[in-house]
Design an enzyme around this catalytic site. Structure first.
Site, mmCIF file in Angstrom:
data_model
loop_
_atom_site.group_PDB
_atom_site.id
_atom_site.type_symbol
_atom_site.label_atom_id
_atom_site.label_comp_id
_atom_site.label_asym_id
_atom_site.label_seq_id
_atom_site.Cartn_x
_atom_site.Cartn_y
_atom_site.Cartn_z
ATOM 1 N N LYS A 119 -34.334 43.704 26.479
ATOM 2 C CA LYS A 119 -33.181 42.987 25.944
ATOM 3 C C LYS A 119 -33.218 41.550 26.451
ATOM 4 O O LYS A 119 -33.136 41.300 27.650
ATOM 5 C CB LYS A 119 -31.880 43.663 26.373
ATOM 6 C CG LYS A 119 -30.627 42.958 25.871
ATOM 7 C CD LYS A 119 -29.362 43.697 26.291
ATOM 8 C CE LYS A 119 -28.110 42.978 25.826
ATOM 9 N NZ LYS A 119 -26.872 43.712 26.217
ATOM 10 N N ASP A 224 -15.696 44.744 27.600
ATOM 11 C CA ASP A 224 -16.003 44.316 26.228
ATOM 12 C C ASP A 224 -16.263 45.537 25.357
ATOM 13 O O ASP A 224 -17.035 45.489 24.400
ATOM 14 C CB ASP A 224 -17.214 43.381 26.216
ATOM 15 C CG ASP A 224 -17.405 42.688 24.872
ATOM 16 O OD1 ASP A 224 -16.398 42.352 24.217
ATOM 17 O OD2 ASP A 224 -18.568 42.483 24.475
#
Length: 288
Positions: A119, A224
């Site tokens: 990532k 989040d």
């Protein structure tokens, strides 16, 4: 977006050195003068200029021409520096295709001892000033040359640290390695919850809340969380995207926990008509 594997294979040793020189210069310059790259690499001026042009053509750095000629990394160039570090450490041996593109990340398949995902954080791709204002962990940082490079690097380190604290007690990707703005982790199976039509939605809601509770018990709140960063499969769920976590004892902890849980409860009520009371759910999460 470049073909990371093809461009990485094409890089010469002196080009990698020049990329590192541009990276080093970006700590103090928005646009790095050729003279600074030359001093860092100790390569001749003509060689540096020629290779800088080659790297511009490969679309991994960009050039600025006004009062002077300067260069800076593009995100793809920063990716290649992280890839080089992972290869040197034998973390990965091969690169695959892009398997995910998000608002603030790109994910590549890779092979090491087993299949991995890399990532690459992209925080600040459009405006690092906006990212700095909207990220609690960046608000109080005072750095004169604060940039997307620093924002992305910090996000990767935070995510790796969070995964190390949570795995394997919580269903999150297994952390393997990190460098610069990149995190190597296990491949996450399943599909994004937002895209799934769950046959037993109540079970998946319970599983998601259980993982939120386990993370809270270990001292972390995602902050989040939504249906877009929960991956679902037949036998369970995995919560991804942890760079914005807050500590359970922090000043914004209650607010962030309520927002996370509220997002999940609202989604299940909206799509599956399953209603849970927010206050009771939060009380259950906080109860040991």
């Amino acid at each position: 977006m470049i073909d990371h594997a093809a461009v990485y294979r094409s890089l010469l040793p002196e080009e990698k050195k020049i990329l590192r020189g541009v990276e080093e210069g970006m700590k103090t310059h928005q646009w790095v003068p050729v003279e600074d790259v030359e001093a860092f690499t100790r390569l001749g001026r003509k060689t540096v200029e020629y290779r800088l042009n080659e790297l511009v053509d490969k679309d991994i750095i960009e050039r600025y021409i006004q009062s002077y000629v300067g260069y800076r990394l593009k995100f793809d160039g920063y990716d290649l520096l992280a890839i080089e570090a992972f290869v040197r450490k034998d973390t990965i041996a091969a690169l695959g295709e892009v398997i995910g593109v998000g608002k603030e990340s790109v994910v590549l398949a890779a092979m090491g001892l087993r299949p991995y995902a890399i990532k690459f954080h992209r925080e600040g791709r459009t405006s690092f000033k906006q990212v700095k204002r909207s990220r609690q962990h960046l608000v109080d940082i005072e750095i004169e040359n604060f940039s997307w490079l620093y924002a992305a690097m910090l996000a990767a380190k935070r995510e790796y640290d969070a995964l190390e604290r949570l795995y394997p007690a919580v269903n999150v990707p297994e952390p393997v390695d990190h460098n610069r703005h990149a995190v190597v982790m296990s491949v996450v199976g399943g599909v994004e919850m937002a895209k799934a039509n769950l046959v037993e939605p109540g079970w998946y809601l319970d599983e998601t809340l259980k993982q939120v509770k386990k993370a809270y018990e270990l001292g972390l709140i995602h902050s989040d969380l939504s249906e877009y960063n929960v991956m679902v499969r037949d036998d369970g769920i995995t919560i991804i995207d942890w760079p914005q976590y807050v500590e359970a004892g922090g000043k914004t902890a209650d607010e962030m926990l309520a927002r996370d849980v509220g997002n999940i409860l609202s989604y299940f009520e909206r799509k599956y008509r399953i209603k849970r009371e927010l206050g009771q759910t939060i009380e259950w999460i906080k109860t040991s």
